[in-house]
Design a protein around this motif. Structure first.
Motif, PDB file in Angstrom:
ATOM      1  N   ASP A 184     -13.691  -9.244 -14.223  1.00 44.54           N
ATOM      2  CA  ASP A 184     -12.455  -8.921 -14.944  1.00 44.54           C
ATOM      3  C   ASP A 184     -11.290  -9.822 -14.499  1.00 44.54           C
ATOM      4  O   ASP A 184     -10.603 -10.401 -15.332  1.00 44.54           O
ATOM      5  N   VAL A 185     -11.083  -9.947 -13.198  1.00 41.89           N
ATOM      6  CA  VAL A 185      -9.901 -10.704 -12.741  1.00 41.89           C
ATOM      7  C   VAL A 185     -10.102 -12.211 -12.893  1.00 41.89           C
ATOM      8  O   VAL A 185      -9.137 -12.971 -12.888  1.00 41.89           O
ATOM      9  N   SER A 186     -11.353 -12.639 -13.047  1.00 42.65           N
ATOM     10  CA  SER A 186     -11.606 -14.091 -13.145  1.00 42.65           C
ATOM     11  C   SER A 186     -10.944 -14.711 -14.385  1.00 42.65           C
ATOM     12  O   SER A 186     -10.818 -15.921 -14.471  1.00 42.65           O
ATOM     13  N   HIS A 187     -10.495 -13.853 -15.320  1.00 40.85           N
ATOM     14  CA  HIS A 187      -9.810 -14.386 -16.497  1.00 40.85           C
ATOM     15  C   HIS A 187      -8.354 -14.741 -16.192  1.00 40.85           C
ATOM     16  O   HIS A 187      -7.718 -15.447 -16.957  1.00 40.85           O
ATOM     17  N   SER A 188      -7.832 -14.234 -15.051  1.00 37.84           N
ATOM     18  CA  SER A 188      -6.436 -14.555 -14.747  1.00 37.84           C
ATOM     19  C   SER A 188      -6.242 -15.293 -13.431  1.00 37.84           C
ATOM     20  O   SER A 188      -5.177 -15.872 -13.183  1.00 37.84           O
ATOM     21  N   ILE A 189      -7.232 -15.278 -12.548  1.00 36.93           N
ATOM     22  CA  ILE A 189      -7.096 -15.963 -11.247  1.00 36.93           C
ATOM     23  C   ILE A 189      -8.503 -16.260 -10.723  1.00 36.93           C
ATOM     24  O   ILE A 189      -9.469 -15.612 -11.134  1.00 36.93           O
ATOM     25  N   GLN A 190      -8.610 -17.202  -9.801  1.00 38.22           N
ATOM     26  CA  GLN A 190      -9.927 -17.494  -9.209  1.00 38.22           C
ATOM     27  C   GLN A 190     -10.227 -16.428  -8.149  1.00 38.22           C
ATOM     28  O   GLN A 190      -9.511 -16.342  -7.156  1.00 38.22           O
ATOM     29  N   PRO A 191     -11.262 -15.624  -8.353  1.00 38.31           N
ATOM     30  CA  PRO A 191     -11.575 -14.608  -7.352  1.00 38.31           C
ATOM     31  C   PRO A 191     -12.499 -15.128  -6.237  1.00 38.31           C
ATOM     32  O   PRO A 191     -13.284 -16.061  -6.449  1.00 38.31           O
ATOM     33  N   ILE A 192     -12.358 -14.494  -5.103  1.00 39.07           N
ATOM     34  CA  ILE A 192     -13.334 -14.658  -4.011  1.00 39.07           C
ATOM     35  C   ILE A 192     -13.631 -13.219  -3.603  1.00 39.07           C
ATOM     36  O   ILE A 192     -12.721 -12.497  -3.211  1.00 39.07           O
ATOM     37  N   SER A 193     -14.877 -12.799  -3.762  1.00 34.22           N
ATOM     38  CA  SER A 193     -15.115 -11.370  -3.561  1.00 34.22           C
ATOM     39  C   SER A 193     -16.376 -11.115  -2.765  1.00 34.22           C
ATOM     40  O   SER A 193     -17.330 -11.895  -2.807  1.00 34.22           O
ATOM     41  N   MET A 194     -16.333 -10.020  -2.037  1.00 36.38           N
ATOM     42  CA  MET A 194     -17.541  -9.596  -1.332  1.00 36.38           C
ATOM     43  C   MET A 194     -17.385  -8.155  -0.897  1.00 36.38           C
ATOM     44  O   MET A 194     -16.268  -7.687  -0.660  1.00 36.38           O
ATOM     45  N   ALA A 195     -18.534  -7.468  -0.809  1.00 36.64           N
ATOM     46  CA  ALA A 195     -18.540  -6.164  -0.162  1.00 36.64           C
ATOM     47  C   ALA A 195     -19.146  -6.370   1.219  1.00 36.64           C
ATOM     48  O   ALA A 195     -20.068  -7.171   1.397  1.00 36.64           O
ATOM     49  N   MET A 196     -18.591  -5.664   2.194  1.00 37.67           N
ATOM     50  CA  MET A 196     -19.142  -5.697   3.547  1.00 37.67           C
ATOM     51  C   MET A 196     -20.156  -4.557   3.678  1.00 37.67           C
ATOM     52  O   MET A 196     -20.269  -3.714   2.791  1.00 37.67           O
TER      53      MET A 196
END
Ligand SMILES: O=C1C[C@@](O)(C(=O)O)C[C@@H](O)[C@@H]1O
Length: 244
Positions: A184-196
């Motif tokens: 969803d957010v990749s349409h407005s900003i470059q995401p970097i995501s992870m779950a720990m």
């Protein structure tokens, strides 16, 4: 090149030593593993309150790691950083000095910091061509999707280059939240995501298929629960790559 192919993520390896000696040893290890980026977690450095020593470490990282981009992180204790004596003012002036030094390619700071300080830092990163990552961490849980999207909006408003979120997975469904928010957010900003945590490995291996730009491998030491070795991570990414 197949234009429909999802871009591969960059692999980042953290360095968490407390002394210059430990940091050097971790940098040598990182060099042998050839990640794309090394993250120096300066909040672990015992001399983090000495600007000259901090810049000297960055210089030494440049020398030891000529092929890697350097990410400078001074994680706040409120979001899982190693406790240190730095005041808010000192932390931000160190970030500014690091930008001006030319020895960092990325800097990461928490979006929950004072917004005036963040705007000042954003200006400085732009002046010195440093990638600006605004981040959010929750070591207890995975917040609701809406909350994570509100955080992404803050990063967009502050004109960050990347919005990074690292959240704890306590149930399997949490990884679906991470994937959905990333897309969803990749349409407005470059995401970097992870779950720990244990379930989070799926996100470390596959969040890039939903738009995440960077994934973190374990260094000589781990910097967060659930990180895989770079070999495990590369194998997982390569396998998934054949599917998307
Ligand atoms: O924020 C992040 C991501 C991370 O927490 C992880 O889960 O891999 C590792 C940290 O070193 C880094 O600053």
């Amino acid at each position: 090149m197949d234009e429909n192919k999802v871009p591969m993520p960059l692999i980042c390896m953290p360095i968490v030593g407390t002394t210059q000696e430990e940091i050097n040893a971790e940098a040598v290890f990182a060099f042998s593993k050839d990640p794309d980026i090394v993250e120096w977690r300066a909040d672990y450095f015992q001399d983090v309150d000495d600007k000259d020593k901090v810049i000297a470490v960055l210089q030494s990282l440049r020398q030891t790691l000529p092929n890697q981009a350097v990410l400078f992180t001074l994680r706040n204790e409120t979001e899982g950083g190693n406790p240190n004596q730095l005041t808010e003012h000192a932390r931000f002036s160190l970030y500014l000095d690091v930008c001006r030094s030319g020895h960092a390619d990325y800097i990461d700071t928490e979006l929950n910091n004072d917004h005036d300080q963040l705007k000042k830092l954003r200006n400085e990163t732009q002046k010195h061509n440093v990638n600006f990552i605004l981040s959010f961490h929750d070591f207890e849980q995975t917040p609701a999707e809406e909350q994570l999207k509100i955080n992404a909006d803050v990063a967009v408003r502050l004109e960050a280059d990347y919005f990074k979120f690292a959240v704890m997975s306590t149930v399997k469904n949490d990884i679906l939240t991470v994937f959905r928010v990333t897309e969803d957010v990749s349409h407005s900003i470059q995401p970097i995501s992870m779950a720990m945590g244990v379930y989070g490995k799926m996100t470390r291996a596959a969040s890039w298929t939903f738009g995440s730009k960077v994934t973190f491998a374990q260094g000589r030491k781990s910097s967060a629960p659930g990180q895989m070795t770079i070999e495990e991570l590369r194998t997982s990414i390569d396998n998934i790559r054949t599917l998307v």
